[in-house]
Design an enzyme around this catalytic site. Structure first.
Site, PDB file in Angstrom:
ATOM      1  N   ASP A   1       3.021  10.042  -0.886  1.00  0.00           N
ATOM      2  CA  ASP A   1       2.137   8.929  -1.224  1.00  0.00           C
ATOM      3  C   ASP A   1       1.655   8.302   0.092  1.00  0.00           C
ATOM      4  O   ASP A   1       2.225   8.573   1.164  1.00  0.00           O
ATOM      5  CB  ASP A   1       2.966   7.936  -2.048  1.00  0.00           C
ATOM      6  CG  ASP A   1       2.213   6.673  -2.400  1.00  0.00           C
ATOM      7  OD1 ASP A   1       1.043   6.767  -2.789  1.00  0.00           O
ATOM      8  OD2 ASP A   1       2.819   5.578  -2.282  1.00  0.00           O
TER       9      ASP A   1
ATOM     10  N   ASP B   1      -0.111   4.540   0.356  1.00  0.00           N
ATOM     11  CA  ASP B   1       0.054   3.087   0.443  1.00  0.00           C
ATOM     12  C   ASP B   1       1.497   2.705   0.123  1.00  0.00           C
ATOM     13  O   ASP B   1       2.042   3.113  -0.903  1.00  0.00           O
ATOM     14  CB  ASP B   1      -0.915   2.384  -0.524  1.00  0.00           C
ATOM     15  CG  ASP B   1      -1.306   0.997  -0.032  1.00  0.00           C
ATOM     16  OD1 ASP B   1      -0.684   0.493   0.926  1.00  0.00           O
ATOM     17  OD2 ASP B   1      -2.243   0.421  -0.607  1.00  0.00           O
TER      18      ASP B   1
HETATM   19 MG   LIG Z   1       2.556   3.651  -2.975  1.00  0.00          MG
END
Ligand SMILES: [Mg+2]
Length: 275
Positions: A19, A21
Site C-alpha cells: 500500500d 498512503d
Molecule cells: Mg493505507
C-alpha cells in the site's frame, strides 16, 4: 495474534506488494523508514509493486511523488484501481469495447490506454470511481446502461475519505447509490477485493508463497492480501489498528518497514520457517 517484530522468523520474501498512503507516506510527508526499506530492496534486486485504491492518480503521478521523496521507480511498479479496472475489462470481457466512465480523468485515461472507447451511447460496460464532478445526469446514464445489461465495475469500496477539514464521500458511496437504484451489484477491483493484488502479482512475476502484502489497514490491505493467499504484514505507521473478530488478522505486525527481513538480506543463511 501475529508475531511482533522482535520475535519474527520471516518466511522467504522474494517479492513485495505494498500500500502507499500510511505506509510510504502520510499525505504529503514521506515515511523515512519506508523510503529506506524500498531503496534497500531495490538495490538488493527484490521486485516490488505498489497498489492503491485511489483511482484519481495515474501511475506517473505516483512515480513523481515518490521521486520527490528520493525513491525512483517505474510506472509499471504502480497498480491503481483505475489500471486494474481497465485490465479487468480487457481480460474478463475482451469482446466489449464501449465503456461509460464516471470518474476522474485518470480513470478515463486508463480505459483509453487499453483501447476502449469512452461513450455515453449504449455502453456495454459502466466503470465507476471517485468523481468530484458527479451529476444526476451521469448517474442517470449509468443506471440506464446497467438496466440495459451493461457490466458494472467499481474501482474501490471506500465510503469515506479524509480531507483537510473532515471527510468527503468516497467512490464506494456513489457506487452504492447506483447499485441501490439498479439492484445490480458491481465487481469491485480495489482492496479488500483481490483483482488489484492479482494484477500486481502478475507484474512482479514472483511466487505467491514468497510474496508479501504490506499495508496499514486491516479491513482493506490485510484482507486483500490474505484472500490472494499472500503473507501479510501490518505496519503501524498509518491508521490505528482496531481488532475486529470478523476480519482475518495480519500474519506479521511491525512498527516500521525496517523490521522486515527480505530473503536477499540473508541470502547466505539457511531459510527459516514462519513461526
Ligand atoms: Mg493505507
Amino acid at each position: 495474534m501475529a508475531s511482533t517484530s522482535s520475535s519474527i522468523h520471516w518466511p522467504p520474501i522474494e517479492g513485495v506488494i505494498s500500500d502507499l498512503d500510511g505506509v510510504v507516506y502520510r499525505g504529503g510527508t514521506a515515511i523515512a523508514d519506508a523510503i529506506d526499506a524500498f531503496t534497500r530492496w531495490q538495490k538488493a534486486g527484490v521486485p516490488f509493486c505498489f497498489v492503491t485504491n485511489n483511482s484519481t492518480h495515474t501511475p506517473a503521478d505516483v512515480v513523481r511523488k515518490l521521486a520527490g521523496f528520493g525513491l525512483a521507480i517505474a510506472p509499471s511498479q504502480v497498480v491503481t484501481s483505475a489500471i486494474t479496472a481497465a485490465e479487468l475489462v480487457r481480460s474478463n470481457y475482451p469482446q466489449l469495447t464501449k465503456v461509460y466512465v464516471i470518474g476522474a480523468p485518470s480513470l478515463v485515461t486508463a480505459m483509453r490506454d487499453i483501447g476502449l472507447e469512452i461513450t455515453d451511447r449504449s455502453p456495454e460496460v459502466v466503470v465507476m470511481g471517485l468523481d468530484r464532478d458527479i451529476t444526476h445526469e451521469k448517474m442517470r446514464i449509468a443506471v440506464e446502461a446497467i438496466l440495459n445489461g451493461a457490466v458494472f465495475i467499481g474501482t474501490n469500496p471506500d465510503l469515506l475519505l479524509p480531507t483537510a477539514s473532515g471527510f468527503e464521500p468516497g467512490a464506494g458511496a456513489t457506487i452504492a447509490a447506483i447499485a441501490a437504484a439498479t439492484q445490480v451489484q458491481p465487481s469491485i477491483v480495489g482492496k479488500p477485493h483481490v483483482p488489484m493484488i492479482e494484477t500486481a502479482l502478475s507484474r512482479l512475476g514472483t511466487n505467491r508463497a514468497s510474496t508479501i502484502m504490506i499495508g496499514d489497514q486491516v479491513p482493506t490491505d490485510i484482507q486483500a492480501g490474505k484472500k490472494a493467499g499472500l503473507a501479510t504484514v501490518l505496519v503501524r505507521t498509518g491508521v490505528p489498528m482496531r481488532r475486529d473478530p470478523s476480519l482475518m488478522d495480519p500474519d506479521f505486525v511491525v512498527a516500521t518497514l525496517r523490521d522486515i527481513e527480505v530473503s536477499a538480506d540473508r541470502a547466505a543463511r539457511p531459510q527459516q520457517r514462519r513461526a
